[in-house]
Design an enzyme around this catalytic site. Structure first.
Site, PDB file in Angstrom:
ATOM      1  CG  HIS A  40      38.253  40.934  48.877  1.00  0.00           C
ATOM      2  ND1 HIS A  40      38.904  39.664  48.866  1.00  0.00           N
ATOM      3  CD2 HIS A  40      37.808  40.759  47.759  1.00  0.00           C
ATOM      4  CE1 HIS A  40      38.846  39.124  47.826  1.00  0.00           C
ATOM      5  NE2 HIS A  40      38.263  39.847  46.975  1.00  0.00           N
ATOM      6  CD  GLU A  67      34.488  41.944  46.044  1.00  0.00           C
ATOM      7  OE1 GLU A  67      34.535  41.690  44.837  1.00  0.00           O
ATOM      8  OE2 GLU A  67      34.679  41.041  46.919  1.00  0.00           O
ATOM      9  CG  ASP A  69      32.523  37.682  44.822  1.00  0.00           C
ATOM     10  OD1 ASP A  69      33.147  38.567  44.026  1.00  0.00           O
ATOM     11  OD2 ASP A  69      33.064  37.352  45.947  1.00  0.00           O
ATOM     12  CG  HIS A  82      35.121  34.153  45.134  1.00  0.00           C
ATOM     13  ND1 HIS A  82      35.881  33.197  44.847  1.00  0.00           N
ATOM     14  CD2 HIS A  82      35.691  35.193  44.784  1.00  0.00           C
ATOM     15  CE1 HIS A  82      36.820  33.751  43.941  1.00  0.00           C
ATOM     16  NE2 HIS A  82      36.614  34.918  43.839  1.00  0.00           N
ATOM     17  CD  GLU A 150      33.966  39.915  41.080  1.00  0.00           C
ATOM     18  OE1 GLU A 150      34.739  40.022  42.076  1.00  0.00           O
ATOM     19  OE2 GLU A 150      34.548  39.209  40.009  1.00  0.00           O
TER      20      GLU A 150
HETATM   21  O1  G3P Z   1      37.383  43.072  44.098  1.00  0.00           O
HETATM   22  C1  G3P Z   1      38.468  42.473  43.538  1.00  0.00           C
HETATM   23  C2  G3P Z   1      38.206  41.145  43.836  1.00  0.00           C
HETATM   24  O2  G3P Z   1      37.221  40.530  44.419  1.00  0.00           O
HETATM   25  C3  G3P Z   1      38.404  40.185  42.578  1.00  0.00           C
HETATM   26  O3  G3P Z   1      38.826  39.058  42.701  1.00  0.00           O
HETATM   27  O4  G3P Z   1      38.504  36.557  42.955  1.00  0.00           O
HETATM   28  O5  G3P Z   1      38.145  37.997  45.043  1.00  0.00           O
HETATM   29  O6  G3P Z   1      36.519  38.092  43.250  1.00  0.00           O
HETATM   30  P1  G3P Z   1      38.046  37.865  43.611  1.00  0.00           P
HETATM   31 CA    CA Z   2      35.018  39.708  44.297  1.00  0.00          CA
END
Ligand code: G3P
Ligand code: CA
Length: 289
Positions: A40, A67, A69, A82, A150
């Site tokens: 993550h 993962e 953003d 993020h 994301e």
């Molecule tokens: O992938 C799930 C997670 O990333 C969603 O929450 O706030 O960490 O982007 P956040």
């Molecule tokens: Ca995320």
């Protein structure tokens, strides 16, 4: 063992073992039938989130899935970060005092490139930068990794879906080989739908815990439903698995699980993937179960 028993029970409830593993679910099912483990924001317990160091750390620990953003700068560059503000994870307050609240969308790519995105985490990472999406994609490619990308805060960045897909295409990530290791997700159903309509071949995921009654509508454009682990139950996971998305049976990755006991518990619900800041901890828990 408990996890596997509960998972098998969940499958039996739906009357088919195929509920847990389908041959086409390369983007979902983990090696050896265990859930896929996704690092993550990169391996963000061990390196500053959403930096190249964090994806390198995931690779070093042996985790292909990361993962991250994506957002957009004032001058239209896609960057990996993020928060919608640069404040928490960079030294922006020192470098640009008087520019509060330091929103990503109010800074140019050149300004953001000047920031230190590592020192807040540890002096060992001083000098790490906020990567552009292009820099990030190249590092993920170099590491032979797989990407759960994301689209963050899409309401702030009109057209970011098309722009992200264009950049993914420019970097070669929309060919058959790369599509097998790419998922695009968002908390915005509109954004997920836009990605699907623009590039139907891309595997998509909707972040959240939609009511079961909404799943038929969402399944027109999403392949996975990715809820917070606190919202999960065996029956919810089974309900998700009962629907079919654009490409395959709906899958479910849950987040953000950072301890062994929770990893074992959610694995017992029959989920397909676990998104975690501590992929090594989750993998050890799953393998010892
Ligand atoms: O992938 C799930 C997670 O990333 C969603 O929450 O706030 O960490 O982007 P956040
Ligand atoms: Ca995320």
């Amino acid at each position: 063992m408990y996890a596997r028993v509960v998972a098998a029970t969940a499958a039996a409830v739906l009357g088919t073992a195929a509920v847990l593993l389908s041959p086409a679910s390369h983007a979902r099912a983990g090696e050896g039938g265990l859930p896929t483990v996704i690092a993550h924001r990169g391996a963000s317990a061990y390196a500053p989130e959403n930096t190249l160091a964090a994806v390198d750390k995931a690779a070093e620990l042996g985790f292909p899935w990361v993962e991250n953003d994506v957002q957009r700068t004032k001058d239209g560059e896609l960057v990996v970060l993020h928060d919608d503000s640069l404040q928490r994870t960079t030294d922006v307050e020192d470098v640009f005092p008087g520019r509060a609240p330091w929103k990503v969308k109010d800074f140019t790519a050149a300004e953001i490139a000047r920031l230190d995105a590592g020192s807040w985490f540890s002096p060992a990472y001083a000098g790490a930068h906020v990567p552009t999406l292009k820099q990030y994609m190249r590092r993920v490619e170099r590491n032979h990794q797989k990407l759960l990308l994301e689209i963050k805060n899409p309401e702030l960045y009109p057209g970011i879906e098309q722009q992200t897909l264009k950049q993914l295409g420019n970097e070669g990530w929309l060919d058959h080989r790369h599509l097998r290791r790419l998922i695009v997700q968002s908390f915005s159903a509109d954004s997920v739908r836009a990605v699907h309509e623009l590039k139907p071949a891309v595997t998509t995921a909707y972040l959240g815990t939609p009511p079961v009654a909404d799943l038929p509508r969402l399944a027109h454009f999403t392949d996975l439903v990715n809820p917070s682990y606190g919202d999960l139950s065996v029956s919810y996971v089974s309900a998700v698995h009962a629907f079919r998305g654009p490409h395959r049976r709906l899958g479910l990755f849950t987040w953000t699980v950072n301890d062994a006991a929770t990893a074992r518990r959610v694995a017992g619900y029959g989920i397909d993937g676990i998104i975690t800041n501590k992929p090594d901890v989750v993998r050890a828990a799953l393998e010892s179960d």
